[in-house]
Structures are given as structure tokens and as C-alpha cells.
Scaffold this active site. Structure first.
Site, PDB file in Angstrom:
ATOM      1  CB  SER A   8      -0.901   0.022   1.242  1.00 36.20           C
ATOM      2  OG  SER A   8      -1.448   1.315   1.383  1.00 36.20           O
ATOM      3  CG  HIS A  33      -3.830  -1.713  -1.507  1.00 39.44           C
ATOM      4  ND1 HIS A  33      -4.891  -2.559  -1.791  1.00 39.44           N
ATOM      5  CD2 HIS A  33      -4.259  -0.893  -0.522  1.00 39.44           C
ATOM      6  CE1 HIS A  33      -5.915  -2.258  -0.999  1.00 39.44           C
ATOM      7  NE2 HIS A  33      -5.568  -1.249  -0.221  1.00 39.44           N
ATOM      8  CG  ASP A  35      -5.189   2.213   0.862  1.00 40.91           C
ATOM      9  OD1 ASP A  35      -6.137   1.406   0.821  1.00 40.91           O
ATOM     10  OD2 ASP A  35      -4.047   1.918   1.263  1.00 40.91           O
ATOM     11  CG  MET A  37      -8.561   6.945   2.527  1.00 41.59           C
ATOM     12  SD  MET A  37      -7.584   7.104   4.012  1.00 41.59           S
ATOM     13  CE  MET A  37      -6.790   5.486   4.039  1.00 41.59           C
ATOM     14  CG  HIS A  66      -9.245  -0.185  -0.358  1.00 38.58           C
ATOM     15  ND1 HIS A  66      -8.613  -0.344   0.864  1.00 38.58           N
ATOM     16  CD2 HIS A  66     -10.566  -0.285  -0.097  1.00 38.58           C
ATOM     17  CE1 HIS A  66      -9.506  -0.517   1.818  1.00 38.58           C
ATOM     18  NE2 HIS A  66     -10.711  -0.474   1.267  1.00 38.58           N
ATOM     19  CG  MET A  68     -11.355   2.858   2.225  1.00 38.25           C
ATOM     20  SD  MET A  68      -9.818   2.861   3.163  1.00 38.25           S
ATOM     21  CE  MET A  68      -8.655   3.005   1.799  1.00 38.25           C
ATOM     22  CG  MET A 137     -11.383  -3.054   5.170  1.00 39.14           C
ATOM     23  SD  MET A 137      -9.792  -2.643   4.423  1.00 39.14           S
ATOM     24  CE  MET A 137      -9.007  -1.687   5.717  1.00 39.14           C
ATOM     25  N   GLY A 142      -9.094   3.704   7.041  1.00 37.30           N
ATOM     26  CA  GLY A 142      -8.811   5.125   7.262  1.00 37.30           C
ATOM     27  C   GLY A 142      -7.338   5.456   7.479  1.00 37.30           C
ATOM     28  CG  PHE A 143      -5.932   6.657  10.077  1.00 34.45           C
ATOM     29  CD1 PHE A 143      -5.378   7.910   9.811  1.00 34.45           C
ATOM     30  CD2 PHE A 143      -7.255   6.584  10.494  1.00 34.45           C
ATOM     31  CE1 PHE A 143      -6.141   9.062   9.972  1.00 34.45           C
ATOM     32  CE2 PHE A 143      -8.018   7.741  10.657  1.00 34.45           C
ATOM     33  CZ  PHE A 143      -7.460   8.978  10.396  1.00 34.45           C
ATOM     34  N   GLY A 144      -3.103   3.835   7.910  1.00 34.67           N
ATOM     35  CA  GLY A 144      -2.108   2.773   7.970  1.00 34.67           C
ATOM     36  C   GLY A 144      -1.565   2.665   9.390  1.00 34.67           C
ATOM     37  CG  ASP A 175      -6.032  -2.996   3.288  1.00 33.70           C
ATOM     38  OD1 ASP A 175      -4.981  -2.714   3.877  1.00 33.70           O
ATOM     39  OD2 ASP A 175      -6.674  -2.177   2.584  1.00 33.70           O
ATOM     40  N   GLY A 176      -4.662  -4.516   6.329  1.00 29.80           N
ATOM     41  CA  GLY A 176      -4.546  -3.818   7.606  1.00 29.80           C
ATOM     42  C   GLY A 176      -3.770  -4.598   8.649  1.00 29.80           C
ATOM     43  N   GLY A 177      -2.667  -4.027   9.107  1.00 29.63           N
ATOM     44  CA  GLY A 177      -1.912  -4.626  10.207  1.00 29.63           C
ATOM     45  C   GLY A 177      -1.179  -5.901   9.854  1.00 29.63           C
ATOM     46  N   GLY A 197       1.278  -2.041   4.197  1.00 29.74           N
ATOM     47  CA  GLY A 197       1.728  -0.658   4.060  1.00 29.74           C
ATOM     48  C   GLY A 197       2.944  -0.396   4.920  1.00 29.74           C
ATOM     49  CB  SER A 198       3.356   0.496   8.493  1.00 27.06           C
ATOM     50  OG  SER A 198       2.373  -0.397   8.917  1.00 27.06           O
TER      51      SER A 198
HETATM   52  C1  DX5 Z   1      -6.288   1.450   5.612  1.00 25.12           C
HETATM   53  C2  DX5 Z   1      -5.792   1.095   4.234  1.00 25.12           C
HETATM   54  C3  DX5 Z   1      -4.670   0.142   4.203  1.00 25.12           C
HETATM   55  C4  DX5 Z   1      -3.418   0.618   4.885  1.00 25.12           C
HETATM   56  C5  DX5 Z   1      -2.639  -0.589   5.303  1.00 25.12           C
HETATM   57  O1  DX5 Z   1      -7.500   2.098   5.519  1.00 25.12           O
HETATM   58  O2  DX5 Z   1      -6.853   0.493   3.487  1.00 25.12           O
HETATM   59  O3  DX5 Z   1      -4.383  -0.280   2.883  1.00 25.12           O
HETATM   60  O4  DX5 Z   1      -2.616   1.446   4.095  1.00 25.12           O
HETATM   61  O5  DX5 Z   1      -1.554  -0.161   6.069  1.00 25.12           O
HETATM   62  P1  DX5 Z   1      -0.881  -1.103   7.143  1.00 25.12           P
HETATM   63  O6  DX5 Z   1      -0.315  -2.279   6.425  1.00 25.12           O
HETATM   64  O7  DX5 Z   1       0.152  -0.217   7.753  1.00 25.12           O
HETATM   65  O8  DX5 Z   1      -1.941  -1.509   8.137  1.00 25.12           O
HETATM   66 ZN    ZN Z   2      -6.441  -0.446   1.513  1.00 24.73          ZN
END
Ligand code: DX5
Ligand code: ZN
Length: 215
Positions: A8, A33, A35, A37, A66, A68, A137, A142-144, A175-177, A197-198
Site C-alpha cells: 500500500s 495497492h 488507497d 479516502m 481500494h 474508501m 478489512m 482510514g489509516f495505515g 488489508d490492515g496490520g 503498508g507500514s
Molecule cells: C487502511 C488502508 C490500508 C493501509 C494498510 O484504511 O486500506 O491499505 O494502508 O496499512 P498497514 O499495512 O500499515 O496496516
Molecule cells: Zn487499503
């Protein structure tokens, strides 16, 4: 078994986006990916068409968009024109979900449907035959940088059973964490595509992607 990594770029350094995409081009990540928003569906605003067009010019990887955003059907054709290969919309954001998935396919791109952590799998059962991908999800959108919600694994297992028993080709994305510490569980639960992402951008992306693939 499909095991795809979709980094991401929300977590990338936007001051060097072109270079980042070149790095991903040289990596074993098959997808990228993206994102989007809108500050309404989620309490955050990211990027849109001009940035997607720039990323499209810089890569031949599959662009996994993606959305959102509320009422995503209003913008599907513009994201397809801007270079998306796959457009995923949220079940919670759209009244006519089946019509929106058909609309995405009619634009010549793959159609995905996503569910947020509080949304049960049953919500999207009816539309599975119209979807090329289901995005589970595993954090609140909303946030990485958030922590993986463990209950997501049961949702993935359940979807895997349903998709296989119906004989559908629909992929499961999560997706996420996701990090090297939990990606194995995610894939073992039946996920095909893991977004990170992170975990990818906190260090050297190429070696972090290798760690995810070898975990
Ligand atoms: C959150 C995004 C994710 C996010 C994932 O709303 O949809 O794609 O960037 O980031 P990580 O891998 O850091 O959770
Ligand atoms: Zn995403």
C-alpha cells in the site's frame, strides 16, 4: 495456491513516489495497492485521479484501487480511465452493490467488494458471483499503521469455504496490520492477496517484501 503481496503506497514517501514505484517494480510484489479516502466514508483524505495516473505511467504491475469513499459508483469510470486494473468498493458505502460491481466490470476492470471489521460476511454473500475479489478489512479503514484484528481470520476462513463450495474464482484479499509476524496465518486462513503498508515502507521495501513472501 495464490500468494500475492500488494504494497500500500499510502505508507510511502510521497516526495519520492516515482522512485518508490520503481523500487516496487524491481520487487516480487505482483500488485500495488492504492488507497483512496474521501474524508466522509473514513475520517481521512488521501489521493485521487492525478496521482493514480502518475503511478499508472510508472508501472505495469496490477493497480489495485481500494475506494474508501461514499457512493463509489459516481467515480468508478474515472478511476478505470485513470489506470486502475481492479476497483474495490465498500459494501457499507453503496446501496446498489450488485449494480456497482456490474458497472466496474463494464468499464473493463476487475471488480472487488470490501467489508469493514464490523460488517459480517453474510452482507456480501449474494454478490460473490459478481465479484473478482473480496477485501476483508483487518483494521478500521482510514489509516495505515494499526494493529491486525484477530477476528478477521475467521471471516477469511468462512469466505474461503463459501467461495470454494460455490466453485467461484473470486480472490480473497486482506488489508490492515499485516506483517511478517502474522502473514502466514492470514495466508493459511485462505487469503490470496495480502496488503501491507507500514510493514513494507518502514524499511527497505524489496527486502521487507521478501520477508513477507518467505514468512
Ligand atoms: C487502511 C488502508 C490500508 C493501509 C494498510 O484504511 O486500506 O491499505 O494502508 O496499512 P498497514 O499495512 O500499515 O496496516
Ligand atoms: Zn487499503
Amino acid at each position: 495456491m495464490t500468494r500475492i503481496i500488494s504494497p500500500s503506497i499510502l505508507s510511502a514517501d510521497f516526495g519520492h513516489l516515482y522512485d518508490t514505484v520503481q523500487t516496487l517494480n524491481a520487487s516480487r510484489a505482483e500488485w500495488i495497492h492504492f488507497d483512496v479516502m474521501d474524508g466522509v466514508f473514513v475520517p481521512n483524505i488521501s489521493f485521487g485521479f492525478p496521482v493514480l495516473k502518475a503511478v499508472r505511467k510508472a508501472t505495469d504491475k496490477l493497480l489495485d484501487v481500494h475506494l474508501m469513499i461514499v457512493e463509489p459508483h459516481r467515480y468508478v469510470s474515472r478511476f478505470a480511465e485513470a489506470g486502475a486494473d481492479l476497483i474495490t468498493v465498500h459494501a457499507e458505502a453503496e446501496k446498489e452493490l450488485a449494480a456497482t460491481l456490474r458497472l466496474i466490470r463494464s468499464c473493463g476492470v476487475r471488480a472487488g467488494v470490501s467489508i469493514s471489521p464490523a460488517t459480517p460476511v453474510e452482507t456480501i454473500e449474494q454478490v460473490l458471483p459478481l465479484a473478482d475479489l473480496v477485501l476483508v478489512m483487518s483494521v478500521e479503514p482510514g489509516f495505515g499503521g494499526q494493529s491486525f484484528i484477530p477476528g478477521s481470520l475467521d471471516k477469511i476462513r468462512r469466505l474461503r469455504r463459501q467461495i470454494d463450495s460455490l466453485g467461484l474464482k473470486c480472490l480473497i484479499e486482506t488489508d490492515g496490520g499485516i506483517s511478517a509476524a502474522n502473514i502466514r496465518e492470514v495466508f493459511d486462513a485462505g487469503c490470496d492477496v495480502a496488503v501491507a503498508g507500514s510493514a513494507v515502507f518502514s524499511a527497505d521495501p524489496i527486502s521487507e517484501i521478501e520477508k513477507l513472501l518467505n514468512a
